[in-house]
Design a protein around this motif. Structure first.
Motif, PDB file in Angstrom:
ATOM      1  N   ALA A  54      -4.927   1.871  -9.179  1.00 13.93           N
ATOM      2  CA  ALA A  54      -5.018   2.081  -7.466  1.00 13.93           C
ATOM      3  C   ALA A  54      -3.545   0.877  -6.960  1.00 13.93           C
ATOM      4  CB  ALA A  54      -6.283   1.700  -6.732  1.00 13.93           C
ATOM      5  N   PHE A  55      -3.229   0.239  -7.459  1.00 17.19           N
ATOM      6  CA  PHE A  55      -1.797  -0.025  -7.229  1.00 17.19           C
ATOM      7  C   PHE A  55      -0.612   0.315  -6.939  1.00 17.19           C
ATOM      8  CE2 PHE A  55       1.662  -3.971  -7.844  1.00 17.19           C
ATOM      9  CZ  PHE A  55       0.239  -4.332  -7.858  1.00 17.19           C
ATOM     10  N   PRO A  56      -0.602  -0.210  -5.938  1.00 14.67           N
ATOM     11  CA  PRO A  56       0.869   1.038  -5.048  1.00 14.67           C
ATOM     12  C   PRO A  56       1.806   0.747  -6.043  1.00 14.67           C
ATOM     13  CG  PRO A  56       0.255  -0.616  -3.125  1.00 14.67           C
ATOM     14  CD  PRO A  56      -0.888  -1.166  -4.851  1.00 14.67           C
ATOM     15  N   GLY A  57       2.720   2.481  -5.262  1.00 16.64           N
ATOM     16  CA  GLY A  57       3.942   2.666  -6.661  1.00 16.64           C
ATOM     17  C   GLY A  57       4.911   1.243  -5.352  1.00 16.64           C
ATOM     18  N   ILE A  58       5.819   1.136  -5.837  1.00 19.74           N
ATOM     19  CA  ILE A  58       7.153   0.517  -5.527  1.00 19.74           C
ATOM     20  C   ILE A  58       7.859   0.815  -4.408  1.00 19.74           C
ATOM     21  CG2 ILE A  58       9.148   1.371  -6.585  1.00 19.74           C
ATOM     22  CD1 ILE A  58       8.023  -2.602  -5.426  1.00 19.74           C
ATOM     23  N   ASP A  59       7.279   2.234  -4.310  1.00 18.35           N
ATOM     24  CA  ASP A  59       7.959   2.937  -2.877  1.00 18.35           C
ATOM     25  C   ASP A  59       6.843   3.189  -1.840  1.00 18.35           C
ATOM     26  OD1 ASP A  59      10.545   3.636  -3.821  1.00 18.35           O
ATOM     27  OD2 ASP A  59       9.535   6.000  -5.162  1.00 18.35           O
ATOM     28  N   ALA A  60       5.972   2.649  -2.243  1.00 18.56           N
ATOM     29  CA  ALA A  60       4.987   2.955  -0.412  1.00 18.56           C
ATOM     30  C   ALA A  60       5.424   2.213  -0.045  1.00 18.56           C
ATOM     31  CB  ALA A  60       3.789   2.141  -1.273  1.00 18.56           C
ATOM     32  N   PRO A  61       4.624   2.191   1.448  1.00 19.99           N
ATOM     33  CA  PRO A  61       4.512   1.108   2.053  1.00 19.99           C
ATOM     34  C   PRO A  61       4.518   0.267   2.996  1.00 19.99           C
ATOM     35  CG  PRO A  61       3.920   2.971   3.304  1.00 19.99           C
ATOM     36  CD  PRO A  61       3.822   3.191   1.437  1.00 19.99           C
ATOM     37  N   VAL A  62       3.797  -0.178   1.982  1.00 23.90           N
ATOM     38  CA  VAL A  62       3.049  -1.703   1.847  1.00 23.90           C
ATOM     39  C   VAL A  62       3.943  -3.199   1.384  1.00 23.90           C
ATOM     40  CG1 VAL A  62       0.994  -0.540   1.247  1.00 23.90           C
ATOM     41  CG2 VAL A  62       2.835  -1.794  -0.042  1.00 23.90           C
ATOM     42  N   TRP A  63       5.064  -3.100   0.859  1.00 24.53           N
ATOM     43  CA  TRP A  63       5.887  -3.802   0.295  1.00 24.53           C
ATOM     44  C   TRP A  63       6.791  -4.611   1.071  1.00 24.53           C
ATOM     45  CZ3 TRP A  63       3.016  -5.555  -3.661  1.00 24.53           C
ATOM     46  CH2 TRP A  63       2.824  -4.581  -4.852  1.00 24.53           C
ATOM     47  N   GLU A  64       6.515  -6.069   0.992  1.00 22.60           N
ATOM     48  CA  GLU A  64       8.001  -7.132   1.464  1.00 22.60           C
ATOM     49  C   GLU A  64       8.608  -7.656   0.379  1.00 22.60           C
ATOM     50  OE1 GLU A  64       6.596  -9.928   3.570  1.00 22.60           O
ATOM     51  OE2 GLU A  64       6.219  -8.817   5.769  1.00 22.60           O
ATOM     52  N   GLN A  65      10.388  -7.491   0.884  1.00 19.78           N
ATOM     53  CA  GLN A  65      11.284  -7.678  -0.349  1.00 19.78           C
ATOM     54  C   GLN A  65      11.670  -9.368   0.266  1.00 19.78           C
ATOM     55  OE1 GLN A  65      14.831  -5.389  -0.634  1.00 19.78           O
ATOM     56  NE2 GLN A  65      14.922  -6.520  -2.836  1.00 19.78           N
ATOM     57  N   ALA A  66      11.486  -9.894  -1.467  1.00 18.99           N
ATOM     58  CA  ALA A  66      12.074 -11.252  -1.370  1.00 18.99           C
ATOM     59  C   ALA A  66      13.350 -10.972  -2.584  1.00 18.99           C
ATOM     60  CB  ALA A  66      10.878 -11.994  -1.564  1.00 18.99           C
ATOM     61  N   ASN A  67      14.471 -11.461  -1.384  1.00 17.16           N
ATOM     62  CA  ASN A  67      15.914 -11.346  -2.400  1.00 17.16           C
ATOM     63  C   ASN A  67      16.624 -12.465  -2.206  1.00 17.16           C
ATOM     64  OD1 ASN A  67      17.790 -10.137  -3.605  1.00 17.16           O
ATOM     65  ND2 ASN A  67      18.312  -8.220  -2.206  1.00 17.16           N
ATOM     66  N   ASP A  68      16.184 -13.311  -2.132  1.00 18.24           N
ATOM     67  CA  ASP A  68      17.170 -14.539  -2.245  1.00 18.24           C
ATOM     68  C   ASP A  68      17.515 -15.010  -4.421  1.00 18.24           C
ATOM     69  OD1 ASP A  68      16.981 -16.193  -0.017  1.00 18.24           O
ATOM     70  OD2 ASP A  68      15.082 -15.901  -1.082  1.00 18.24           O
TER      71      ASP A  68
END
Length: 261
Positions: A54-68
């Motif tokens: 059930a773990f969403p794929g990385i293309d799913a719209p559920v993710w927030e990205q931290a990019n520091d």
């Protein structure tokens, strides 16, 4: 895995609590450099597989990205309540936030009157892709929604094919965050719980080497108390966000403390 009845879910929760309560000092349960517990094969096999499926794929719209790039490169969900949790992962979260499990965790970790976070502030699912990292840090100490004090973190890793050359181990550091004293592999169905305070430095500062199509996956939940942390665990009295070693123990805004409500 078919939908579980309440009785079935309770039975699994009781088994999980038993595994936690059976943690042995120096084998699964450790006091240095801060208290932490590592339990393998935590959920039943089919239950853990349902979480992974059930773990969403990385293309799913559920993710927030931290990019520091120097301190945090990863993805995480932004759950606001249990209604945002994928169906196949909700039973796991229910167990980890259940009264029996919280009481067992309280006993093992030696912290009374723990409560989970119904707002899932900062908690949920985490993904680190190849090249991602998390600098050595201590976590924030204050929960805006309730005014409670952060005390514990719990993680369940979901990486069934992990190999040592992939990296991504959970690094446990000394009280200054200078020396990595221990690395905990992010093995599939491994539970890690640890004290969260101003001296519990942890992280994975080396970029992970997971395959492109198989990111580092985990469920992360946080727990709180009304009672403040012991004085021996406090370096910064005021509410603060995560404080990063590469930022000279300041947060992402360059501050030691933060505004709070």
């Amino acid at each position: 895995m078919n939908q579980l009845t309440q009785a079935q879910l309770k039975s699994i929760a009781v088994d999980c609590c038993g595994r936690l309560l059976a943690a042995r000092e120096g084998i699964e349960l450790f006091n240095e450099p801060f208290r932490h517990v590592v339990i393998d094969n935590f959920f039943p096999d089919d239950f853990a597989k349902a979480c992974l499926d059930a773990f969403p794929g990385i293309d799913a719209p559920v993710w927030e990205q931290a990019n520091d790039p120097d301190i945090e490169v990863k993805f995480r969900t932004a759950w606001k309540s249990e209604f945002d949790i994928p169906d196949g992962i909700l039973p796991a979260v229910r167990i980890l936030n259940s009264a029996p499990f919280v009481l067992a965790m309280s006993q093992v970790m030696g912290i009374k009157k723990i409560i989970p976070d119904p707002y899932f502030t900062g908690g949920g699912l985490n993904v680190t892709m190849r090249g991602g990292l998390l600098d050595v840090h201590v976590d924030g100490n204050y929960h805006d929604a309730t005014g409670l004090n952060r005390r514990l973190n719990a993680l369940v890793y979901l990486n069934p094919n992990w190999q040592e050359e992939w990296g991504g181990e959970f690094g446990v550091y000394d009280a200054e965050g200078e020396v990595c004293l221990k690395k905990v592999a992010p093995l599939y169905n491994r539970l890690v719980i640890f004290d969260s305070h101003d001296k519990s430095f942890h992280g994975l500062p080396d970029p992970v080497n997971f395959p492109e199509d198989e990111p580092r996956r985990s469920i992360i939940l946080y727990y709180y108390t009304v009672e403040a942390r012991p004085a021996s665990q406090i370096v910064v009295d005021e509410p603060h966000s995560a404080l990063w070693k590469k930022r000279n123990l300041l947060d992402k805004r360059g501050s030691k403390t933060r505004n709070f409500t």
